[in-house]
Design an enzyme around this catalytic site. Structure first.
Site, mmCIF file in Angstrom:
data_model
loop_
_atom_site.group_PDB
_atom_site.id
_atom_site.type_symbol
_atom_site.label_atom_id
_atom_site.label_comp_id
_atom_site.label_asym_id
_atom_site.label_seq_id
_atom_site.Cartn_x
_atom_site.Cartn_y
_atom_site.Cartn_z
ATOM 1 N N LYS A 132 7.680 -1.575 6.716
ATOM 2 C CA LYS A 132 6.593 -2.075 7.236
ATOM 3 C C LYS A 132 6.709 -2.539 8.706
ATOM 4 O O LYS A 132 8.002 -2.587 9.056
ATOM 5 C CB LYS A 132 6.443 -3.424 6.473
ATOM 6 N N SER B 253 -1.138 -7.861 4.208
ATOM 7 C CA SER B 253 -1.008 -7.155 5.663
ATOM 8 C C SER B 253 -0.062 -6.097 5.310
ATOM 9 O O SER B 253 0.199 -5.127 6.190
ATOM 10 C CB SER B 253 -0.124 -8.115 6.519
ATOM 11 N N SER C 129 -0.057 -10.978 1.018
ATOM 12 C CA SER C 129 0.004 -9.803 2.012
ATOM 13 C C SER C 129 0.802 -8.522 1.168
ATOM 14 O O SER C 129 0.620 -7.535 1.829
ATOM 15 C CB SER C 129 0.842 -9.990 3.273
#
Length: 460
Positions: A80, A155, A179
């Site tokens: 990420k 996210s 997320s």
């Protein structure tokens, strides 16, 4: 072997170790897949193909000379874009860091590399992971592979899409208010929010903050379990790091387990399309021999506790930055309003809730509920503002079904539960007692095997 990119990480690791396929061949299959589909979905935003090739070549050489480096030897992984990667651009989704290149790997990256994984690149995220819709000013929006006009969630949206489309078999995610779980639900993959401290995060700013955790994402529960075994483990630099060594539970199914089912987590509005899919989950567990009971929950204390601690943390971490995007800036401003009395009230609310849920889990082994209150929404829409005719106060409120669980200090998995009539994925959330991550994964695996929803590929 024609679709190496859709084999599981577990199978790829086995094939590489047996020298039935090389790490270079596995990497190339995934690089070809990235070239083919990433332009359509915008999931991997920084690709390090040459660095990955060198790592794969080194993995093959090491295997020939001394054996596998670890359980993920030669297996591709993506990180990420919130996670620091040495020598690889890490933007945090913010124009303020558009050209930032860290000098050190974060702990989760170190552990994946030590296990032999090959880094292929970084996955998209909203600015500083702020929000459950993956879009930012640096790279734009990530599209849902099951419907390119819809959001991938967030996210960890880039991670979920990269997994769903076969660009990587493993990806790391992070989760404060959903997320990691929300994009897994939106993209028909698996994500685990571990018990805080299971996967340590190292910080010299907010080392005691337990609402945000890092965790594994994959297409199968088996792969999530494999990855968790690599990234979990004690580190003395994290003050609440768990010393217990993570070990999976035997695959004994769920017969006899006590399963609590909550269709709305205590009165939250849930879109009828999502409700129709998640309502099928209790029947699956009953057919598997579990004792399922619909329950009435009172998680209301989680609302004030989550919002107060979240706002305080945003001020702590981002309060000295200028030029923030609107969502991050709003969170910082909320933090400026937090008083000592607010923190005292939030701590009391969270403590009350923890004790109530401790008593709840004396009766039940796991809780199942919706991950998200809505299915994937239009990509142009910044957030969900209304559910079932009920107006929501701000961009956070549509994710209460996830962030209320975050307050419980409990492990929670998102597992594919089916599809809406128009083909959009929906996940079910499996929540366990604090520290019983292995039990959650065992239950998730049984559900996955009984349903097979995760085998449905996006129409790209």
């Amino acid at each position: 072997m024609s679709e190496l990119h859709f084999l599981t990480a577990t199978e790829l690791a086995r094939l590489i170790k047996a020298r039935q396929v090389s790490a270079v061949e596995v990497l190339q299959a995934h690089l070809d897949r990235i070239e083919e589909v990433n332009p359509h979905v915008n999931a991997i935003v920084t690709l390090v193909a040459e660095q990955a090739r060198r790592a794969a070549e080194a993995a093959d050489a090491a295997l020939a000379s001394s054996g596998p480096r670890g359980p993920l030897h030669g297996v591709p992984v993506a990180h990420k874009d919130l996670v620091d990667t040495a020598g690889i651009r890490t933007t945090y989704g913010s124009p303020l860091f558009a050209d930032h290149v860290p000098e050190q790997d974060d702990l989760i990256v170190q552990r994946l590399r030590a296990a032999g994984a090959v880094t292929v690149g970084k996955t998209n995220t909203p600015e500083f992971g702020t929000g459950s819709h993956t879009v930012n000013e640096v790279f734009g929006a990530t599209r849902n592979p099951y419907d390119l006009s819809k959001s991938a969630g967030g996210s960890s949206g880039g991670a979920a899409v990269a997994l769903a489309t076969g660009m990587v078999p493993l990806a790391d995610g992070s989760d404060m208010g959903g997320s990691l779980r929300n994009p897994a639900s939106f993209c028909n993959v698996v994500g685990l929010r571990p018990t805080p401290g299971r996967v340590p995060d190292i910080s010299d700013i907010n080392a005691w903050y337990t609402l945000s955790v890092s965790g594994p994402m994959a297409r199968t529960v088996e792969d999530v379990t494999l990855m968790l075994g690599v990234v979990a483990g004690f580190d003395r630099r994290s003050p609440y790091s768990i010393k217990e060594v993570f070990a999976p539970e035997p695959e004994q199914g769920v017969a006899g387990l006590r399963v609590a089912w909550s269709p709305d987590l205590g009165g939250l509005p849930v879109d009828p399309r999502t409700a129709a899919v998640t309502a099928t989950a209790p029947g699956v567990f009953e057919r598997l021999g579990a004792r399922v009971e619909q329950v009435e929950l009172d998680l209301g204390d989680a609302e004030d506790a989550f919002r107060t601690y979240r706002a305080w943390n945003y001020l702590l971490v981002h309060g000295d930055k200028s030029g923030l995007g609107p969502n991050t800036a709003w969170n910082v401003e909320q933090g400026r309003k937090v008083t000592g009395a607010d923190l005292a009230r939030a701590e009391t609310a969270r403590s009350r809730l923890y004790q109530r849920m401790a008593a709840f889990f004396d009766t039940y082994d796991v809780l199942i509920a919706p991950v998200s209150q809505v299915p994937p929404f239009p990509i142009e829409q910044p957030h969900v503002s209304e559910i079932n005719g009920q107006r929501l106060p701000d961009y956070l409120a549509w994710m209460r079904s996830a962030y209320w669980i975050s307050v419980l200090h409990a492990p929670a998995a998102s597992v594919p539960a089916g599809f809406t009539e128009d083909g959009l994925p929906v996940g079910v959330q499996i929540v366990g007692r604090p520290f019983e991550d292995a039990r959650v994964l065992r239950v998730a695996r049984a559900f996955e095997q009984a349903t097979g929803h995760g085998l449905r590929r996006p129409p790209l």
